[in-house]
Design an enzyme around this catalytic site. Structure first.
Site, PDB file in Angstrom:
ATOM      1  N   PRO A   1      -7.295 -18.139 -63.887  1.00 24.30           N
ATOM      2  CA  PRO A   1      -8.326 -17.862 -64.900  1.00 24.30           C
ATOM      3  C   PRO A   1      -9.025 -16.521 -64.662  1.00 24.30           C
ATOM      4  O   PRO A   1      -9.393 -15.835 -65.609  1.00 24.30           O
ATOM      5  CB  PRO A   1      -9.300 -19.032 -64.741  1.00 24.30           C
ATOM      6  CG  PRO A   1      -8.452 -20.158 -64.202  1.00 24.30           C
ATOM      7  CD  PRO A   1      -7.421 -19.506 -63.330  1.00 24.30           C
TER       8      PRO A   1
ATOM      9  N   ILE B   1       1.008 -21.127 -67.371  1.00 25.94           N
ATOM     10  CA  ILE B   1       2.280 -21.094 -66.654  1.00 25.94           C
ATOM     11  C   ILE B   1       3.413 -21.539 -67.589  1.00 25.94           C
ATOM     12  O   ILE B   1       3.483 -22.715 -67.986  1.00 25.94           O
ATOM     13  CB  ILE B   1       2.212 -21.965 -65.375  1.00 25.94           C
ATOM     14  CG1 ILE B   1       1.046 -21.487 -64.482  1.00 25.94           C
ATOM     15  CG2 ILE B   1       3.540 -21.921 -64.623  1.00 25.94           C
ATOM     16  CD1 ILE B   1       1.028 -19.987 -64.158  1.00 25.94           C
TER      17      ILE B   1
ATOM     18  N   ILE C   1       8.833  -5.747 -95.630  1.00 27.78           N
ATOM     19  CA  ILE C   1      10.013  -5.721 -96.510  1.00 27.78           C
ATOM     20  C   ILE C   1      10.106  -7.013 -97.318  1.00 27.78           C
ATOM     21  O   ILE C   1      10.468  -7.012 -98.490  1.00 27.78           O
ATOM     22  CB  ILE C   1      11.300  -5.506 -95.662  1.00 27.78           C
ATOM     23  CG1 ILE C   1      11.378  -4.045 -95.202  1.00 27.78           C
ATOM     24  CG2 ILE C   1      12.553  -5.895 -96.443  1.00 27.78           C
ATOM     25  CD1 ILE C   1      12.477  -3.776 -94.173  1.00 27.78           C
TER      26      ILE C   1
ATOM     27  N   GLU D   1       3.984 -10.798 -68.356  1.00 24.79           N
ATOM     28  CA  GLU D   1       4.701 -10.063 -67.290  1.00 24.79           C
ATOM     29  C   GLU D   1       4.184  -8.621 -67.171  1.00 24.79           C
ATOM     30  O   GLU D   1       4.932  -7.693 -66.883  1.00 24.79           O
ATOM     31  CB  GLU D   1       6.226 -10.154 -67.467  1.00 24.79           C
ATOM     32  CG  GLU D   1       6.687 -11.604 -67.399  1.00 24.79           C
ATOM     33  CD  GLU D   1       7.979 -11.880 -66.671  1.00 24.79           C
ATOM     34  OE1 GLU D   1       8.479 -10.973 -65.988  1.00 24.79           O
ATOM     35  OE2 GLU D   1       8.458 -13.012 -66.785  1.00 24.79           O
TER      36      GLU D   1
ATOM     37  N   THR E   1       0.764  -6.326 -69.061  1.00 18.79           N
ATOM     38  CA  THR E   1       0.469  -5.735 -70.376  1.00 18.79           C
ATOM     39  C   THR E   1       1.080  -4.330 -70.467  1.00 18.79           C
ATOM     40  O   THR E   1       1.470  -3.732 -69.449  1.00 18.79           O
ATOM     41  CB  THR E   1      -1.053  -5.603 -70.566  1.00 18.79           C
ATOM     42  OG1 THR E   1      -1.538  -4.709 -69.532  1.00 18.79           O
ATOM     43  CG2 THR E   1      -1.775  -6.936 -70.469  1.00 18.79           C
TER      44      THR E   1
HETATM   45  N1  CAA Z   1       7.958  -3.966 -55.368  1.00 16.85           N
HETATM   46  C1  CAA Z   1       7.623  -4.348 -54.108  1.00 16.85           C
HETATM   47  N2  CAA Z   1       6.363  -4.211 -53.616  1.00 16.85           N
HETATM   48  C2  CAA Z   1       5.436  -3.650 -54.416  1.00 16.85           C
HETATM   49  C3  CAA Z   1       5.720  -3.226 -55.722  1.00 16.85           C
HETATM   50  C4  CAA Z   1       7.051  -3.400 -56.192  1.00 16.85           C
HETATM   51  N3  CAA Z   1       7.396  -3.025 -57.430  1.00 16.85           N
HETATM   52  N4  CAA Z   1       4.601  -2.736 -56.282  1.00 16.85           N
HETATM   53  C5  CAA Z   1       3.639  -2.832 -55.357  1.00 16.85           C
HETATM   54  N5  CAA Z   1       4.139  -3.391 -54.224  1.00 16.85           N
HETATM   55  C6  CAA Z   1       3.436  -3.656 -52.977  1.00 16.85           C
HETATM   56  C7  CAA Z   1       2.789  -2.384 -52.453  1.00 16.85           C
HETATM   57  O1  CAA Z   1       3.683  -1.622 -51.672  1.00 16.85           O
HETATM   58  C8  CAA Z   1       1.645  -2.946 -51.646  1.00 16.85           C
HETATM   59  O2  CAA Z   1       2.150  -3.448 -50.420  1.00 16.85           O
HETATM   60  P1  CAA Z   1       1.503  -2.989 -49.022  1.00 16.85           P
HETATM   61  O3  CAA Z   1       0.084  -3.450 -49.115  1.00 16.85           O
HETATM   62  O4  CAA Z   1       2.299  -3.706 -48.000  1.00 16.85           O
HETATM   63  O5  CAA Z   1       1.634  -1.508 -48.992  1.00 16.85           O
HETATM   64  C9  CAA Z   1       1.203  -4.184 -52.444  1.00 16.85           C
HETATM   65  O6  CAA Z   1       2.348  -4.555 -53.219  1.00 16.85           O
HETATM   66  C10 CAA Z   1       0.037  -3.913 -53.346  1.00 16.85           C
HETATM   67  O7  CAA Z   1       0.419  -2.926 -54.269  1.00 16.85           O
HETATM   68  P2  CAA Z   1      -0.658  -2.151 -55.166  1.00 16.85           P
HETATM   69  O8  CAA Z   1      -1.692  -1.543 -54.281  1.00 16.85           O
HETATM   70  O9  CAA Z   1       0.090  -1.261 -56.091  1.00 16.85           O
HETATM   71  O10 CAA Z   1      -1.369  -3.354 -55.963  1.00 16.85           O
HETATM   72  P3  CAA Z   1      -2.484  -3.330 -57.081  1.00 16.85           P
HETATM   73  O11 CAA Z   1      -3.503  -4.345 -56.753  1.00 16.85           O
HETATM   74  O12 CAA Z   1      -2.937  -1.932 -57.352  1.00 16.85           O
HETATM   75  O13 CAA Z   1      -1.711  -3.943 -58.357  1.00 16.85           O
HETATM   76  C11 CAA Z   1      -0.431  -3.874 -60.380  1.00 16.85           C
HETATM   77  C12 CAA Z   1      -0.633  -3.357 -58.963  1.00 16.85           C
HETATM   78  C13 CAA Z   1       0.821  -3.151 -60.844  1.00 16.85           C
HETATM   79  C14 CAA Z   1      -1.594  -3.592 -61.304  1.00 16.85           C
HETATM   80  C15 CAA Z   1      -0.179  -5.414 -60.312  1.00 16.85           C
HETATM   81  O14 CAA Z   1      -1.365  -6.141 -60.047  1.00 16.85           O
HETATM   82  C16 CAA Z   1       0.440  -5.965 -61.577  1.00 16.85           C
HETATM   83  O15 CAA Z   1       1.665  -5.858 -61.775  1.00 16.85           O
HETATM   84  N6  CAA Z   1      -0.361  -6.595 -62.474  1.00 16.85           N
HETATM   85  C17 CAA Z   1       0.189  -7.318 -63.628  1.00 16.85           C
HETATM   86  C18 CAA Z   1       0.412  -8.754 -63.299  1.00 16.85           C
HETATM   87  C19 CAA Z   1       1.524  -9.353 -64.085  1.00 16.85           C
HETATM   88  O16 CAA Z   1       2.476  -8.702 -64.481  1.00 16.85           O
HETATM   89  N7  CAA Z   1       1.436 -10.659 -64.309  1.00 16.85           N
HETATM   90  C20 CAA Z   1       2.487 -11.370 -64.956  1.00 16.85           C
HETATM   91  C21 CAA Z   1       2.301 -12.838 -64.793  1.00 16.85           C
HETATM   92  S1  CAA Z   1       3.817 -13.733 -64.919  1.00 16.85           S
HETATM   93  C22 CAA Z   1       4.154 -13.936 -66.551  1.00 16.85           C
HETATM   94  O17 CAA Z   1       3.548 -13.352 -67.399  1.00 16.85           O
HETATM   95  C23 CAA Z   1       5.321 -14.826 -66.833  1.00 16.85           C
HETATM   96  C24 CAA Z   1       5.393 -15.316 -68.236  1.00 16.85           C
HETATM   97  O18 CAA Z   1       4.792 -16.269 -68.609  1.00 16.85           O
HETATM   98  C25 CAA Z   1       6.325 -14.665 -69.166  1.00 16.85           C
END
Ligand code: CAA
Length: 382
Positions: A128, A157, A338, A364, A366
């Site tokens: 949430p 979920i 259309i 997944e 925004t």
């Molecule tokens: N692959 C592997 N590791 C990664 C990575 C990647 N692509 N991206 C980041 N990491 C690692 C980093 O290396 C870091 O690790 P260390 O601390 O060991 O160095 C750690 O992850 C943290 O990374 P960030 O500092 O970049 O993290 P952040 O807090 O700044 O967040 C973000 C990054 C991209 C904003 C992330 O929070 C994000 O993707 N947010 C969106 C969430 C999301 O997509 N949710 C989807 C929910 S599931 C869903 O929607 C399914 C459905 O129903 C269809």
């Protein structure tokens, strides 16, 4: 990048298209109205090896490429985007991390369960108070001997109702903040204290199930920790790198269905004494829709190809999802336009495609998050 599909990819694409045409599309409106599709559909998909396309045959999968999975996902989403997201989350969000990070025992038990389609998987990251800021998650896991005790709530979920296994991200270092101190667990559905709440009411994707999952003192064996303790957040990010390519494919499928419906309609509908397909205003719309869709599909296939090559695909996947989800929204919008007044009515499918398309810009990650991912990759490149 290889543009031609190999024989296996072509064959499974044909099979998925036929499955979508015969077993999904004719029932999609009915399922949306009923708020779900029958569980037996997933059994049929499992029998056709559609639920484990990119996973090894030794674990019950079809042993094909990730691109093959992307082709299947687009075809299924053309029939119904709700079935599409069910497949997407099951495969790239729930089954993949077990294949990539699981121990031999975990793979034997859970990869086989999901890749064979005998069980359905769900990916439980969102809460949430943590959506885009996934690292703000609060669901707690406290160690008690050989088990972890989970407390908290996961929100929205996908596959909640169907899932027999949840990939759950929880905070294992209490008091920690951010990405550190998060671990990943494999949680069986019938574990005591795990409750699947009633389905969420949504704008679209009515045939798919979306549920909150409540954890009250849920005891999970330490053996079900995926990867190492406190290193779960990168598992979530790596999983989403592939998952986003899947959502791009889903978006392409929705856009393809809207384009197909539009091409059919303009030949049947007349105005001012001739079929509306004769009007340049309509032709230009169709041409733009088809061109945009082709560009989206190419970005999607490129990202899938990179993943198949074992090359970095974080940026390519984010680009594919960013672009394809916008194209899905725009193409479905034009499809409604259309169709005119009929496009606004539920007797035609395009208003459903329009509603279904919107969420591809949200889940997944925004579109704003995809831009952050792309920009971070650009700025990190030396
Ligand atoms: N692959 C592997 N590791 C990664 C990575 C990647 N692509 N991206 C980041 N990491 C690692 C980093 O290396 C870091 O690790 P260390 O601390 O060991 O160095 C750690 O992850 C943290 O990374 P960030 O500092 O970049 O993290 P952040 O807090 O700044 O967040 C973000 C990054 C991209 C904003 C992330 O929070 C994000 O993707 N947010 C969106 C969430 C999301 O997509 N949710 C989807 C929910 S599931 C869903 O929607 C399914 C459905 O129903 C269809």
């Amino acid at each position: 990048m290889q543009l031609a599909l190999n024989e296996d990819e072509r064959a499974i694409q044909d099979m998925a298209r036929q499955f979508a045409r015969e077993q999904i599309a004719p029932f999609a409106a009915e399922w949306a109205a009923a708020g779900g599709f029958p569980r037996t559909l997933l059994t049929q998909m499992a029998e056709s090896e559609l639920l484990g396309v990119p996973f090894p045959e030794a674990f019950g999968g079809a042993g094909l490429s990730f691109l093959a999975y992307i082709l299947v996902l687009e075809a299924i989403s053309t029939g119904d985007a709700g079935v599409g997201v069910t497949l997407a989350v099951h495969s790239s969000a729930a089954t993949y991390p077990i294949q990539r990070y699981g121990t031999d025992e975990q793979k034997q038990r859970y990869l086989t369960l999901l890749a064979s389609g005998k069980g359905i998987g769900a990916f439980a990251l969102t809460e949430p108070n943590s959506g885009s800021d996934a690292a703000a998650l609060q669901l707690s896991a406290k160690r008690d001997g050989d088990v972890w005790v989970l407390n908290g709530t996961k929100q929205w979920i996908t596959n909640g109702e169907f899932a027999s296994l949840f990939i759950v991200f929880a905070r294992t270092t209490q008091g920690s903040t951010g990405a550190k101190g998060v671990s990943c667990f494999l949680v069986e559905r019938d574990t005591a204290g795990l409750s699947v709440m009633p389905g969420a009411k949504k704008m679209g994707l009515h045939s798919s199930c979306t549920n909150d999952i409540v954890f009250e003192h849920v005891r999970v064996p330490h053996a079900n920790l995926l990867g190492t303790q406190d290193a779960g957040f990168p598992i979530a990010m790596d999983t989403l790198d592939g998952g986003r390519i899947g959502i791009a494919a889903q978006a392409c499928g929705i856009a393809q269905a809207a384009l197909d419906a539009s091409v059919r309609y303009v030949k049947e509908r007349s105005a001012f004494g001739k079929p509306i397909s004769d009007f340049q205003a309509i032709q230009w719309k169709l041409a733009d829709m088809a061109t945009q869709l082709d560009a989206a599909r190419l970005l999607t296939h490129k990202a899938a190809w990179l993943k198949d090559q074992g090359q970095p695909h974080t940026q390519a996947g984010a680009m594919a999802k960013l672009f394809a989800s916008r194209v899905a929204r725009e193409v479905t919008n034009e499809a409604v336009q259309i169709h005119g007044g009929y496009g606004y009515m539920s007797e035609f499918p395009v208003e459903r495609y329009y509603r279904d398309a919107k969420v591809t810009e949200i889940y997944e990650g925004t579109s704003e998050i995809q831009r952050i991912v792309i920009a971070r990759n650009l700025l990190q490149t030396p």
